[in-house]
Design a protein around this motif. Structure first.
Motif, PDB file in Angstrom:
ATOM      1  N   SER A  38     122.443  11.375 -23.954  1.00  0.00           N
ATOM      2  CA  SER A  38     121.718  11.556 -22.700  1.00  0.00           C
ATOM      3  C   SER A  38     120.845  10.347 -22.385  1.00  0.00           C
ATOM      4  O   SER A  38     120.855   9.835 -21.254  1.00  0.00           O
ATOM      5  CB  SER A  38     120.858  12.820 -22.779  1.00  0.00           C
ATOM      6  OG  SER A  38     120.194  13.043 -21.562  1.00  0.00           O
ATOM      7  N   LEU A  39     120.112   9.863 -23.380  1.00  0.00           N
ATOM      8  CA  LEU A  39     119.254   8.703 -23.186  1.00  0.00           C
ATOM      9  C   LEU A  39     120.066   7.465 -22.835  1.00  0.00           C
ATOM     10  O   LEU A  39     119.729   6.715 -21.910  1.00  0.00           O
ATOM     11  CB  LEU A  39     118.416   8.447 -24.437  1.00  0.00           C
ATOM     12  CG  LEU A  39     117.548   7.178 -24.423  1.00  0.00           C
ATOM     13  CD1 LEU A  39     116.513   7.256 -23.308  1.00  0.00           C
ATOM     14  CD2 LEU A  39     116.874   6.974 -25.778  1.00  0.00           C
ATOM     15  N   PHE A  40     121.176   7.248 -23.549  1.00  0.00           N
ATOM     16  CA  PHE A  40     121.981   6.039 -23.354  1.00  0.00           C
ATOM     17  C   PHE A  40     122.549   5.992 -21.930  1.00  0.00           C
ATOM     18  O   PHE A  40     122.441   4.976 -21.240  1.00  0.00           O
ATOM     19  CB  PHE A  40     123.108   5.977 -24.382  1.00  0.00           C
ATOM     20  CG  PHE A  40     124.009   4.788 -24.205  1.00  0.00           C
ATOM     21  CD1 PHE A  40     123.660   3.549 -24.710  1.00  0.00           C
ATOM     22  CD2 PHE A  40     125.213   4.904 -23.508  1.00  0.00           C
ATOM     23  CE1 PHE A  40     124.486   2.447 -24.528  1.00  0.00           C
ATOM     24  CE2 PHE A  40     126.040   3.807 -23.331  1.00  0.00           C
ATOM     25  CZ  PHE A  40     125.677   2.570 -23.852  1.00  0.00           C
ATOM     26  N   TYR A  41     123.161   7.086 -21.481  1.00  0.00           N
ATOM     27  CA  TYR A  41     123.826   7.051 -20.176  1.00  0.00           C
ATOM     28  C   TYR A  41     122.834   7.188 -19.018  1.00  0.00           C
ATOM     29  O   TYR A  41     123.105   6.714 -17.916  1.00  0.00           O
ATOM     30  CB  TYR A  41     124.931   8.110 -20.118  1.00  0.00           C
ATOM     31  CG  TYR A  41     126.131   7.662 -20.921  1.00  0.00           C
ATOM     32  CD1 TYR A  41     126.974   6.668 -20.441  1.00  0.00           C
ATOM     33  CD2 TYR A  41     126.380   8.190 -22.180  1.00  0.00           C
ATOM     34  CE1 TYR A  41     128.053   6.217 -21.187  1.00  0.00           C
ATOM     35  CE2 TYR A  41     127.466   7.758 -22.944  1.00  0.00           C
ATOM     36  CZ  TYR A  41     128.291   6.755 -22.436  1.00  0.00           C
ATOM     37  OH  TYR A  41     129.346   6.297 -23.184  1.00  0.00           O
ATOM     38  N   ARG A  42     121.687   7.799 -19.268  1.00  0.00           N
ATOM     39  CA  ARG A  42     120.645   7.797 -18.252  1.00  0.00           C
ATOM     40  C   ARG A  42     120.187   6.373 -17.981  1.00  0.00           C
ATOM     41  O   ARG A  42     120.079   5.949 -16.828  1.00  0.00           O
ATOM     42  CB  ARG A  42     119.464   8.663 -18.703  1.00  0.00           C
ATOM     43  CG  ARG A  42     118.324   8.683 -17.667  1.00  0.00           C
ATOM     44  CD  ARG A  42     117.207   9.614 -18.077  1.00  0.00           C
ATOM     45  NE  ARG A  42     116.475   9.106 -19.229  1.00  0.00           N
ATOM     46  CZ  ARG A  42     116.375   9.710 -20.397  1.00  0.00           C
ATOM     47  NH1 ARG A  42     117.000  10.864 -20.601  1.00  0.00           N
ATOM     48  NH2 ARG A  42     115.668   9.192 -21.387  1.00  0.00           N
ATOM     49  N   GLU A  43     119.933   5.624 -19.045  1.00  0.00           N
ATOM     50  CA  GLU A  43     119.491   4.242 -18.883  1.00  0.00           C
ATOM     51  C   GLU A  43     120.612   3.363 -18.330  1.00  0.00           C
ATOM     52  O   GLU A  43     120.366   2.430 -17.570  1.00  0.00           O
ATOM     53  CB  GLU A  43     118.992   3.687 -20.222  1.00  0.00           C
ATOM     54  CG  GLU A  43     117.748   4.375 -20.744  1.00  0.00           C
ATOM     55  CD  GLU A  43     116.614   4.346 -19.725  1.00  0.00           C
ATOM     56  OE1 GLU A  43     116.368   3.279 -19.121  1.00  0.00           O
ATOM     57  OE2 GLU A  43     115.984   5.407 -19.518  1.00  0.00           O
ATOM     58  N   LYS A  44     121.858   3.660 -18.706  1.00  0.00           N
ATOM     59  CA  LYS A  44     123.002   2.898 -18.204  1.00  0.00           C
ATOM     60  C   LYS A  44     123.108   3.033 -16.683  1.00  0.00           C
ATOM     61  O   LYS A  44     123.263   2.039 -15.957  1.00  0.00           O
ATOM     62  CB  LYS A  44     124.285   3.386 -18.880  1.00  0.00           C
ATOM     63  CG  LYS A  44     125.589   2.950 -18.200  1.00  0.00           C
ATOM     64  CD  LYS A  44     125.773   1.438 -18.158  1.00  0.00           C
ATOM     65  CE  LYS A  44     126.074   0.876 -19.529  1.00  0.00           C
ATOM     66  NZ  LYS A  44     126.347  -0.585 -19.451  1.00  0.00           N
ATOM     67  N   VAL A  45     123.003   4.256 -16.187  1.00  0.00           N
ATOM     68  CA  VAL A  45     123.094   4.473 -14.744  1.00  0.00           C
ATOM     69  C   VAL A  45     121.915   3.821 -14.031  1.00  0.00           C
ATOM     70  O   VAL A  45     122.073   3.171 -12.981  1.00  0.00           O
ATOM     71  CB  VAL A  45     123.164   5.987 -14.428  1.00  0.00           C
ATOM     72  CG1 VAL A  45     123.059   6.225 -12.917  1.00  0.00           C
ATOM     73  CG2 VAL A  45     124.453   6.588 -14.969  1.00  0.00           C
ATOM     74  N   LYS A  46     120.725   3.943 -14.577  1.00  0.00           N
ATOM     75  CA  LYS A  46     119.543   3.328 -13.954  1.00  0.00           C
ATOM     76  C   LYS A  46     119.676   1.811 -13.896  1.00  0.00           C
ATOM     77  O   LYS A  46     119.289   1.176 -12.917  1.00  0.00           O
ATOM     78  CB  LYS A  46     118.279   3.728 -14.726  1.00  0.00           C
ATOM     79  CG  LYS A  46     117.863   5.176 -14.512  1.00  0.00           C
ATOM     80  CD  LYS A  46     116.568   5.482 -15.263  1.00  0.00           C
ATOM     81  CE  LYS A  46     116.103   6.903 -14.996  1.00  0.00           C
ATOM     82  NZ  LYS A  46     114.854   7.220 -15.733  1.00  0.00           N
TER      83      LYS A  46
END
Length: 825
Positions: free
Chosen positions: A809-817
């Motif tokens: 969740s953390l990785f892909y949240r930051e990826k999209v941002k």
């Protein structure tokens, strides 16, 4: 002219000119890029009248900021503001301290080139106390008619006469030459009108009052047709005024700094303002007026159109007889037809069509490929896409008006391939009934019948469709947290939400207004069915297998819902099957359900209830609370349903939305049952579930448990009692799943770009593109799914452990941002 002063009446709102006057007063509406009132100031200066009072009321600072003291025109301006409406005469009386001698009154929102010196000379020669400047008009019934004798003396007034009362064709232009003493008839601060109040008194008192008939140009710029006609009259040289810019050839005026490509076609008369850019291949046909600082892209066609300042018109756009206000952005291949008006600061995306006579109020955004065939007054956005995630929703009388609803009902009925009947219902609120009645009118205009089951909820409407063998259904309800937000939900002949293909068909018919219509003798009468909810309760009871055991056990259930009708119907049903029911109304005190749940949990734990249930506003979903305080909602509820179905042992296939955790699927796979994954929108899920088990005799169906919360609650109670189980027993059997849902805000235009970049970056990984982008790895999976209604991404992650789920969740949240920040890609 020594001794003569002027008063310009500039307090008009310009109601008939809207949307031109939404942000400016009527005298500031531009004619050839100058405010209408500026021509009046220039006319007075031309006749050496330099002391000018201006009466102002509506949006006064727009006028005072522009004209200031009048120094730019070498005149002296003094302003008199009305705090309350005083009428034409009252507004001039308000400026009485300005007047010492003969004065002239003119309107700031009409255009004239009258010879003021001749009119004043006429006034003086006749010894007149009040001289009205008159004009011969072929069709005078929209004006005040003034009748004079052979000497020009006024003998009678007729205010907007009928044709039978037209004894003269000389009309009152609203320009007057007056002596100060005529204002003594009224006190300062009184509301009175020149033509209705003052002049009849002067006539009755036999004061000398004359009419001066002018042959000069005069036009009241008070309506859209006269406003545009004034431009055309100036271009035809019918008005004696000076025009800014250079006449490069007869009938072609160009402002300073304007650049025109070599192969632009200009057909006179045409007027182009300052600092404009006209690109190659464009054609500016006769009677086109373009404001300052406008950009006309390649291959644009303009004809008899008026464009205000700072406007962009995109490539291959066509305007014919249109009026475009300031700061409008029009993209490529837009079509705007006769008498259409586009309000200030609006934005029209590619291939928009504005039908004839349509008015867009300011600040509208029209999405690409949209056909606009009704006026847009409220709201900020129009789109060819009407449907959201599961319904049509918007603000009552803003996004969703009775006119909108009528067209929507007509479009829905027009999609039906055969004659039939549509079931309509609404909640008990007047606003919902208003929209339901408008939908009904639209449906019946096609010859399609309507059965109105009156006050109901959506699951009751679904049942009514199958009960009456209807062709579809529509339910209207207001949002319980926002009573200005209306929801309109559509169902097909099976009672399930219509598919996206049907939504698109309705949207296309709605936008094109390509409706089925019938003759008067084919319009059916509505059938009204009262208390249909009793049928719903009885049918739900028929789905249960052992009501007698429920009545013996008499389980105690705590019920709550934000919708009072929903709560009432749930209580009625549960009591009829033998439950003891408690009600909790405190949910109304909380804006969000999640804030209320701890309150209900505590009440279930310490109270006498065996379990608690919260029924959603639409009657489709529920949240359960067991005696131990466990909250069962969303994914846990889906798992509960699966466990009940598995224990019953009569299913070969089950449906799961694509976003559901694999932990649920793993539970089912162990029982050798096929899982069918479907897209996560309600229509797809509902249709798939209904196709498998419908609304047959077996109440223990995935469809009923997922979309008929009231019936589903009865099915759950029936199942628990038949199997000698408590709700907490099933909860304890549930396997752990590590599933996280998040929302990531974005701009609408970023959605496609982000998805593309995610696919490109992960094309060598294990990805799925069934819905959104699902990325699998050794820790679990992540799904990035653009929201269908809001400017955001939904991020779903599931890990083989809680730690893995959080990492993903953390990785892909930051990826999209990070991708959102990289705008240039």
């Amino acid at each position: 002219m020594i001794g003569i002063k002027a008063i310009i009446m500039a307090g008009g709102k310009g109601t008939r000119l809207k949307p031109l006057t939404c942000s400016i007063p009527k005298p500031m509406v531009p004619i050839l890029n100058k405010p209408t009132m500026e021509y009046t100031v220039e006319l007075l200066k031309k006749h050496r009248i330099t002391d000018i009072a201006v009466t102002i009321a509506h949006l006064p600072t727009v006028i005072t900021d522009y004209f200031a003291t009048g120094e730019k025109w070498n005149v002296n301006l003094k302003y008199y503001e009305e705090e309350v409406p005083l009428g034409t005469g009252g507004s001039v009386k308000n400026a009485e301290d300005f007047i010492k001698d003969t004065f002239i009154v003119l309107s700031g929102d009409s255009l004239t080139d009258i010879n003021i010196q001749k009119a004043v000379a006429f006034h003086k020669n006749k010894g007149s106390k009040a001289t009205l400047i008159l004009k011969k008009e072929a069709v005078p019934i929209e004006y005040g008619v003034v009748i004079t004798d052979g000497d020009g003396k006024i003998t009678r007034f007729l205010e907007k006469p009928s044709w039978g009362e037209v004894f003269s064709n000389t009309i009152n232009t609203g320009m007057y030459i007056l002596e100060p003493e005529v204002l003594d008839y009224f006190k300062k601060g009184e509301n009175f009108d020149f033509s209705k109040d003052l002049f009849p008194k002067l006539l009755a008192d036999k004061e000398p009052m004359y009419g001066y008939v002018t042959e000069n140009y005069w036009c009241d710029v008070g309506a859209l047709n006269s406003y545009t006609q004034t431009h055309f009259d100036i271009l035809e040289d019918k008005v004696n005024i000076e025009m800014d810019g250079y006449q490069i050839e007869k009938g072609i005026w160009i402002g300073e700094g304007t650049q025109i490509s070599s192969n632009v076609e200009l057909v006179s008369p045409v007027y182009i303002g300052k600092n404009c850019n006209i690109r190659e291949g464009s054609k500016l046909d006769a009677y086109t007026v373009i404001g300052d600082n406008c950009s006309i892209e390649k291959e644009v066609s303009l004809k008899r159109s008026i464009i205000w300042n700072n406007t962009l018109i995109g490539q291959k756009t066509h305007c014919s007889g249109a009026l475009i206000c300031n700061n409008v952005e029009i993209k490529r291949e837009v079509e705007i037809y006769e008498n259409a008006v586009v309000g200030e600061a609006s934005r029209l995306e590619e291939r928009v069509i504005i039908k004839p006579d349509i008015k867009l109020w300011p600040n509208k955004k029209i999405e690409e490929n949209t056909v606009i065939n009704q006026n847009l007054v409220w709201g900020t956005k129009a789109s060819k896409t009407i449907f959201g995630f599961k319904d049509v929703s918007g603000q009552i009388n803003i996004d969703i008006s009775p006119e909108f609803a009528s067209r929507l009902g007509t479009a829905f009925a027009s999609t039906l391939k055969e004659d039939g009947v549509i079931i309509v219902s609404s909640d008990s609120l007047n606003a919902s009934k208003l929209i339901k009645n408008a939908l009904t009118a639209g449906i019946e205009s096609t010859g399609t019948g309507v059965i109105d089951i009156d006050k109901a909820v959506m699951p009751v409407n679904r049942f009514a469709i199958t009960h009456f063998k209807g062709n579809g259904g529509i339910h209207v309800r207001l949002d319980d947290t926002d009573h200005n937000q209306v929801h309109i939900e559509f169902a097909d002949k099976n009672g399930v939400n219509i598919q996206r293909s049907s939504e698109r068909e309705i949207e296309n018919l709605f936008n094109r207004e390509d409706f089925k219509r019938c003759n008067a003798d084919q319009i059916p009468s509505s059938i009204n069915v009262e208390n249909f909810q009793e049928f719903y309760i009885n049918n739900g009871m028929g789905l249960l297998k052992d009501i007698s055991s429920i009545k013996r056990k008499s389980p105690n259930i705590l019920v709550s819902s934000k919708s009072q009708p929903m709560q009432k119907l749930t209580v009625q049903f549960l009591e009829r099957i033998g439950c003891e029911v408690q009600q909790d109304y405190r949910i109304k005190e909380y804006r969000q359900i999640k804030d209320y749940l701890p309150v209900m949990v505590q009440q279930v734990i310490i109270g006498t209830a065996d379990l608690g249930v919260v029924i959603s506003e639409d009657g489709e979903k529920m949240i359960l609370i067991d005696k131990k305080g466990n909250t069962i909602q969303q994914e846990k509820y889906d798992m509960l349903v699966m466990m009940m179905l598995l224990k019953e042992g009569n299913k070969e296939k089950l449906i799961l939305p694509y976003t559901a955790p694999y932990g649920i699927e793993k539970l089912i796979n162990a029982q050798n049952i096929e899982i069918i994954r479907v897209k996560s929108n309600p229509a797809s899920i509902m249709y798939a579930m209904h196709s498998l088990d419908g609304e047959g005799k077996d109440g223990l169906s995935q469809y009923i448990l997922s979309y008929h919360a009231i019936w589903g609650m009865g099915v759950i109670v029936d199942f628990l009692i038949r199997n000698h189980l408590r709700l907490e027993d099933l909860v304890e059997e549930m396997p752990d799943i590590y599933f996280i849902k998040e929302k990531i805000p974005c701009d609408w235009q970023d959605k496609g770009r982000i998805i593309r970049q995610l696919v490109e970056e992960h094309q060598d990984h294990n990805i799925e593109l069934f819905e959104g982008v699902k990325i699998n790895d050794e820790r679990g999976w992540a799904l990035i799914l653009p929201d269908s209604e809001k400017p955001l991404f939904n991020l779903y992650t599931e890990g083989f452990s809680e730690e893995y789920a959080q990492e993903l969740s953390l990785f892909y949240r930051e990826k999209v941002k990070q991708l959102l920040q990289n705008q240039g890609q």
